[in-house]
Structure formats: structure tokens, C-alpha cells
Scaffold this active site. Structure first.
Site, short mmCIF file in Angstrom:
data_model
loop_
_atom_site.label_atom_id
_atom_site.label_comp_id
_atom_site.label_asym_id
_atom_site.label_seq_id
_atom_site.Cartn_x
_atom_site.Cartn_y
_atom_site.Cartn_z
N SER A 113 -74.91 -34.53 39.81
CA SER A 113 -74.42 -33.40 40.05
C SER A 113 -75.10 -31.99 39.27
CB SER A 113 -72.82 -33.46 39.35
OG SER A 113 -72.13 -32.32 39.54
N TYR A 125 -48.75 -40.10 26.90
CA TYR A 125 -49.64 -39.01 27.14
C TYR A 125 -49.59 -37.56 26.56
CZ TYR A 125 -51.35 -41.89 31.19
OH TYR A 125 -51.70 -43.01 31.60
N ASP A 145 -54.59 -32.07 34.41
CA ASP A 145 -53.96 -32.30 33.30
C ASP A 145 -54.85 -32.22 31.93
OD1 ASP A 145 -55.81 -34.43 33.62
OD2 ASP A 145 -54.22 -36.03 33.27
N MET A 168 -49.26 -36.67 38.84
CA MET A 168 -49.16 -37.04 40.40
C MET A 168 -48.68 -38.39 40.55
SD MET A 168 -52.95 -35.91 41.48
CE MET A 168 -52.92 -36.50 43.16
N ASP A 213 -71.67 -37.05 40.19
CA ASP A 213 -71.53 -37.38 38.90
C ASP A 213 -72.93 -37.13 38.23
OD1 ASP A 213 -69.10 -39.38 37.53
OD2 ASP A 213 -70.87 -38.91 36.21
N HIS A 251 -52.53 -34.99 26.38
CA HIS A 251 -53.28 -33.98 27.00
C HIS A 251 -53.26 -32.59 26.33
CE1 HIS A 251 -53.67 -36.61 30.50
NE2 HIS A 251 -52.43 -36.61 30.49
N SER A 284 -54.97 -43.08 36.49
CA SER A 284 -56.34 -42.51 37.21
C SER A 284 -56.22 -43.42 38.72
CB SER A 284 -57.34 -42.61 36.51
OG SER A 284 -57.29 -41.85 35.37
N VAL A 296 -51.26 -30.86 40.74
CA VAL A 296 -50.02 -31.32 40.02
C VAL A 296 -50.51 -32.19 38.95
CG1 VAL A 296 -48.09 -32.94 40.37
CG2 VAL A 296 -48.71 -31.35 42.04
N ALA A 297 -49.95 -32.00 37.89
CA ALA A 297 -50.64 -32.55 36.46
C ALA A 297 -49.66 -34.05 36.35
CB ALA A 297 -50.32 -31.43 35.28
N LYS A 349 -44.83 -38.80 29.92
CA LYS A 349 -45.67 -37.42 29.86
C LYS A 349 -45.20 -36.87 28.47
CE LYS A 349 -47.47 -35.81 32.38
NZ LYS A 349 -49.06 -35.89 32.91
N GLU A 357 -54.40 -41.20 26.65
CA GLU A 357 -55.48 -40.85 27.50
C GLU A 357 -56.95 -40.89 26.40
OE1 GLU A 357 -53.09 -38.64 26.72
OE2 GLU A 357 -53.90 -36.85 26.08
N ARG A 388 -41.12 -41.81 36.32
CA ARG A 388 -41.63 -42.96 35.46
C ARG A 388 -40.75 -43.16 34.42
NH1 ARG A 388 -47.79 -41.28 35.14
NH2 ARG A 388 -47.00 -39.32 35.19
N1 NAI Z 1 -53.14 -35.19 37.51
C1 NAI Z 1 -52.48 -36.41 37.37
O1 NAI Z 1 -51.51 -36.66 37.63
C2 NAI Z 1 -53.55 -37.22 36.66
C3 NAI Z 1 -54.98 -36.71 36.05
N2 NAI Z 1 -55.91 -37.75 35.54
C4 NAI Z 1 -57.13 -36.89 35.17
O2 NAI Z 1 -57.94 -37.01 36.05
C5 NAI Z 1 -59.27 -36.97 35.18
C6 NAI Z 1 -60.26 -38.19 35.59
O3 NAI Z 1 -60.06 -39.31 34.99
P1 NAI Z 1 -60.66 -40.64 34.98
O4 NAI Z 1 -61.28 -40.56 36.32
O5 NAI Z 1 -59.78 -41.75 34.55
O6 NAI Z 1 -61.88 -40.28 34.17
P2 NAI Z 1 -63.27 -41.02 33.89
O7 NAI Z 1 -63.62 -40.98 32.56
O8 NAI Z 1 -63.03 -42.49 34.27
O9 NAI Z 1 -64.14 -40.46 35.01
C7 NAI Z 1 -64.82 -39.13 34.51
C8 NAI Z 1 -66.10 -39.14 35.32
O10 NAI Z 1 -66.63 -37.45 35.14
C9 NAI Z 1 -67.76 -37.67 35.16
N3 NAI Z 1 -68.38 -36.27 34.63
C10 NAI Z 1 -68.20 -35.73 33.54
N4 NAI Z 1 -68.73 -34.29 33.42
C11 NAI Z 1 -69.47 -34.12 34.57
C12 NAI Z 1 -69.81 -33.16 35.22
N5 NAI Z 1 -70.18 -32.21 34.51
N6 NAI Z 1 -70.13 -33.29 36.41
C13 NAI Z 1 -69.82 -34.55 37.26
N7 NAI Z 1 -69.39 -35.40 36.81
C14 NAI Z 1 -69.11 -35.29 35.35
C15 NAI Z 1 -68.23 -38.63 34.10
O11 NAI Z 1 -69.69 -39.22 34.02
C16 NAI Z 1 -67.20 -39.81 34.49
O12 NAI Z 1 -67.64 -40.71 35.44
C17 NAI Z 1 -58.79 -36.93 33.64
O13 NAI Z 1 -58.51 -35.56 33.20
C18 NAI Z 1 -57.38 -37.50 33.70
O14 NAI Z 1 -56.74 -37.17 32.61
C19 NAI Z 1 -55.37 -39.05 35.53
C20 NAI Z 1 -54.50 -39.42 36.00
C21 NAI Z 1 -53.19 -38.56 36.61
C1 PYR Z 2 -52.54 -39.17 33.14
C2 PYR Z 2 -51.33 -38.25 33.60
O1 PYR Z 2 -51.52 -37.12 33.27
C3 PYR Z 2 -50.04 -38.97 34.23
O2 PYR Z 2 -50.38 -40.11 34.54
O3 PYR Z 2 -49.17 -38.08 34.57
MG MG Z 3 -49.58 -31.62 31.08
#
Ligand code: NAI
Ligand code: PYR
Ligand code: MG
Length: 372
Positions: free
Chosen positions: A220, A94, A270, A301, A198, A96, A134, A298-299, A75, A118, A15
Site C-alpha cells: 500500500s 469495547y 469505530d 456492524m 496492506d 474505541h 472483525s 456503521v460503527a 459497545k 479491542e 448483542r
Molecule cells: N465497524 C464495525 O462494526 C467494526 C469495526 N472493526 C474495525 O475494523 C478495523 C480493522 O480491524 P481488524 O481487521 O481486526 O484489524 P487487524 O489488526 O487484523 O488488521 C489491520 C490491518 O491494517 C493494516 N494496516 C495498518 N496500516 C495500514 C496502512 N497505512 N495501509 C494499509 N494497511 C495498513 C495492518 O498491517 C493490518 O494487516 C478496526 O478499526 C476494528 O476496530 C471491527 C469490527 C466491527
Molecule cells: C468492534 C466493534 O466496534 C463492534 O463489534 O461493534
Molecule cells: Mg463508537
């Protein structure tokens, strides 16, 4: 302001912080834009497209960091990058930080003013600069999960949608926010049997409405989580507590109750991940196995589909990027959503969740920016 964008250097990160279209907008606002050569190569945006948009192309990242008042990236800065940041410079990307003490120390030492995409908020309680990635990661999580479930890749060899006469795979999504919604949509679209867990009842109601019975929703608790995780072929980790390290909801012990060859895709990696056994992996070596369960962690994705991701990210970051370029620290001081994005300023941590996670004193953005 001089706004700079280096080429991303994280593993398989294609990106780019500024597309040529964004450059044109900054230039139209009277800013000078400095782009590292080949910064847009991963999305097919050549240097000439940036020149046509009004950018100056420079040969190295060092030139970008030296010449810019504000750095726009994708990143979190890598060690060679945070070493080049300085006091008085704005970093917009970002970060994190909660699971990343080294980077936090690096940013604090540099004196930079760092806005984390974020943690920027909006009026509806959302995270508008995280949401597009996301959406991408949620959708990709099912592609990654489906591939990892194939026998040759270490999975148990089940097709997500099944076929007529054979049951589909069971997909459990932990966290029904943006990632969770988009993962569930893809999994249901492929014909899988999908459950979303959730802690937010209003959110479960929304999801129930949206999917009109096609996807199961569950509050949950530990009981519900165990039941869902133990019976799943694919588990998606998608929880978030903004800014904070992700809660470890699936313990090492729970893995032993899972099916052999089941797959975990921990999108929340992440922020440190929501499985106790998760550790960050890269696109070049995305999976590993613990107790017979395949882990994909993968952090970055969205870096796998940079054409989609870079444009979606730029759509979301442009507004506040222009505010920062036009008004500098004043933009942060005067906008509470941008203040929520401020994580580090002149050697201080200004996000409480980050400070709590890493044991730093937390400074209110209002105090460090000296807002009355
Ligand atoms: N690995 C990657 O490449 C990427 C990672 N992410 C990550 O994905 C994660 C989720 O992001 P979003 O969906 O945008 O967040 P969001 O804030 O839209 O959704 C998170 C959800 O988790 C729920 N939640 C919180 N604690 C909980 C628990 N104990 N049990 C069940 N549900 C619970 C919340 O109520 C909420 O609905 C973040 O850490 C974000 O940084 C996002 C994009 C890319
Ligand atoms: C949000 C995040 O970690 C990414 O887009 O790579
Ligand atoms: Mg990282």
C-alpha cells in the site's frame, strides 16, 4: 464477585455482553450474576434462560450498575451509562476511545477501571477479543457494499459477481487483517475481482498463499492506493493501528477520482475511519453521499446479526472475563495481555495510543497497578 450485564442501548444494537451460556460459567466459578430484564431479547435469550443459568434478573440498568463490581457489555458506554460507573468498578467492553474524547472524559471522571476488548492482545500478536467481530464485520461489509451498489440505494448498479459475458465488479480492500481477509473471502466467493492492500509484506505473503491467486495483493503506497481506489466499484476500509485513530488514507480530493456511484464501506469507522470524508452512521440511517460516492460507516456492524455475533463475542471474552471476576485487579496486574487491554484506571489513561490521540499523559498499567 457480582458481575452485571445491562441491556445494550446503542442504535439497533441487539448483542448482549453475557449469553446464558456465559452466565452459567460465571456462576460455576462462584460469582453472582445480575442481568437487566430483556438484555438477551435480541438474540432470543429470554429472562427465564438467564434464571435457569443462575442469574438474578433486575428491572433496570440502574440496578445493574449499582449492584455490580464488574460490568460486562458489548459497545462503548453511552453518556447515561458512563454517568453510572464508579471508582472500584471494572468495566469490560469495547471502548474505541481514540476518536471519542467525550467518552474518555466520562470514563476518567468516573474513576472506573476499564478494559477495552479491542486492545487485549495474545501471544501471536493478534487482538483475540476484536477478531470475532472483525470476522463478522468483514463478511457483512460485502453484504452492505453489494446492497449499497444497487441503483435504488444510490450505487452505480453493478452486480458484484457480474454474469457470464459481463465483467464482475472490482472490490478494493484497504488493510488485509481480520476484516480484510473476511471481506476478501466473501467478495471472491461472490465472483468479484478483488485486490487487498496492506503495509505488511509478511501479511501480503500469507494472503497470497491463502487465496492461491484468486485475490490480488498490493503493497500500500499512495500510488497503488490511488490506482486501486479510482478503478474500484466497492472499497472496504479495514486498516488498524491498535488503540490509535485510523490513518486517513483516502482523502477528500481522491474521491473526485472515483467512479460515480462507487461505494465505500469504512469498517474502521469505530477508530475514526480511514476515509477523510467518513463519519459514523447508524443501522437506521447507514449511508450518505459525498461527491457521488456512497459512504456506509456503521460503527457497530455486528449488531445487525446479533445471534451470530453475541455468541462469537462471548466465546472470545469468557476466558478473561472469568479471570477478572476471579482475581479482580490482580488478574490485570499479572497478565500482560490483559494489561494491554487496560485503557483507563482511576482517572488515568493507561493506553499510549489513546493518550497520544487525545493529548492525555500516558500512564503505564504497571505503574498505576503498582507492579514491582
Ligand atoms: N465497524 C464495525 O462494526 C467494526 C469495526 N472493526 C474495525 O475494523 C478495523 C480493522 O480491524 P481488524 O481487521 O481486526 O484489524 P487487524 O489488526 O487484523 O488488521 C489491520 C490491518 O491494517 C493494516 N494496516 C495498518 N496500516 C495500514 C496502512 N497505512 N495501509 C494499509 N494497511 C495498513 C495492518 O498491517 C493490518 O494487516 C478496526 O478499526 C476494528 O476496530 C471491527 C469490527 C466491527
Ligand atoms: C468492534 C466493534 O466496534 C463492534 O463489534 O461493534
Ligand atoms: Mg463508537
Amino acid at each position: 464477585m457480582r458481575v452485571g450485564c445491562p441491556k445494550e442501548i446503542k442504535n439497533h444494537e441487539y448483542r448482549v455482553g453475557l449469553t446464558p451460556g456465559s452466565v452459567r460459567e460465571y456462576v460455576a466459578h462462584g460469582h453472582e450474576v445480575i442481568i437487566e430484564t430483556k438484555a438477551g431479547a435480541g438474540i432470543g435469550a429470554e429472562d427465564d434462560a438467564y434464571r435457569a443459568a443462575g442469574a438474578k434478573i433486575v428491572a433496570t440498568a440502574k440496578d445493574v450498575f449499582e449492584q455490580s463490581d464488574m460490568i460486562v457489555k458489548v459497545k462503548e458506554p453511552q453518556p447515561s451509562e458512563w454517568a453510572q460507573l464508579r471508582d472500584g468498578q471494572i468495566l469490560y467492553t469495547y471502548l474505541h476511545l481514540a476518536p471519542d474524547p467525550e467518552q474518555t472524559k466520562g470514563l476518567l471522571g468516573s474513576g472506573v477501571t476499564a478494559i477495552a476488548y479491542e486492545t487485549v492482545t495474545d501471544d501471536r500478536g493478534g487482538l483475540p477479543l476484536l477478531a470475532p467481530m472483525s470476522e463478522v464485520a468483514g463478511r457483512l461489509a460485502i453484504q452492505a457494499g453489494a446492497t449499497s451498489l444497487q441503483k435504488a440505494n444510490g450505487g452505480r448498479g453493478i452486480l458484484l459477481g457480474g454474469v457470464p459475458g459481463v465483467l464482475p465488479a472490482k472490490v478494493t480492500v484497504i488493510g488485509g487483517g481480520v476484516v480484510g481477509l473476511h471481506a476478501a473471502r466473501m467478495a471472491a466467493g461472490l465472483g468479484a475481482d478483488v485486490s487487498i492492500l496492506d503495509r505488511s509484506i509478511p501479511r501480503l505473503r500469507q494472503l497470497d498463499d491463502l487465496f492461491a491467486g484468486r485475490v490480488h495483493t498490493r503493497f500500500s503506497t499512495i500510488d497503488a492506493l490511488e490506482e486501486e481506489v479510482f478503478s474500484a466499484d466497492l472499497v472496504i476500509g479495514a486498516v488498524l493501528i491498535p488503540g490509535a485513530a485510523a490513518p486517513k488514507l483516502v482523502t477528500r480530493e481522491m474521491l473526485s477520482g472515483m467512479k460515480k456511484g462507487a461505494v465505500i464501506v469504512d469498517v474502521a469507522i469505530d477508530q475514526g475511519g480511514c476515509f477523510e470524508t467518513s463519519h459514523a452512521t447508524t443501522h437506521s440511517d447507514p449511508t450518505y453521499e459525498v461527491d457521488g460516492v456512497v459512504h456506509y460507516c456503521v460503527a457497530n456492524m455486528p449488531g445487525a446479526v446479533p445471534v451470530t455475533s453475541a455468541h462469537a463475542l462471548n466465546n472470545a471474552t469468557l476466558y478473561y472475563g472469568l479471570q477478572l471476576a476471579d482475581r479482580g485487579l490482580k488478574a490485570i496486574a499479572e497478565d500482560r495481555h490483559l494489561r494491554a487491554g487496560l485503557n483507563v484506571h482511576k482517572g488515568r489513561v493507561t493506553n499510549k495510543a489513546v493518550a497520544d490521540a487525545l493529548g492525555y499523559e500516558s500512564h503505564a498499567p504497571e505503574a498505576v497497578l503498582k507492579i514491582a
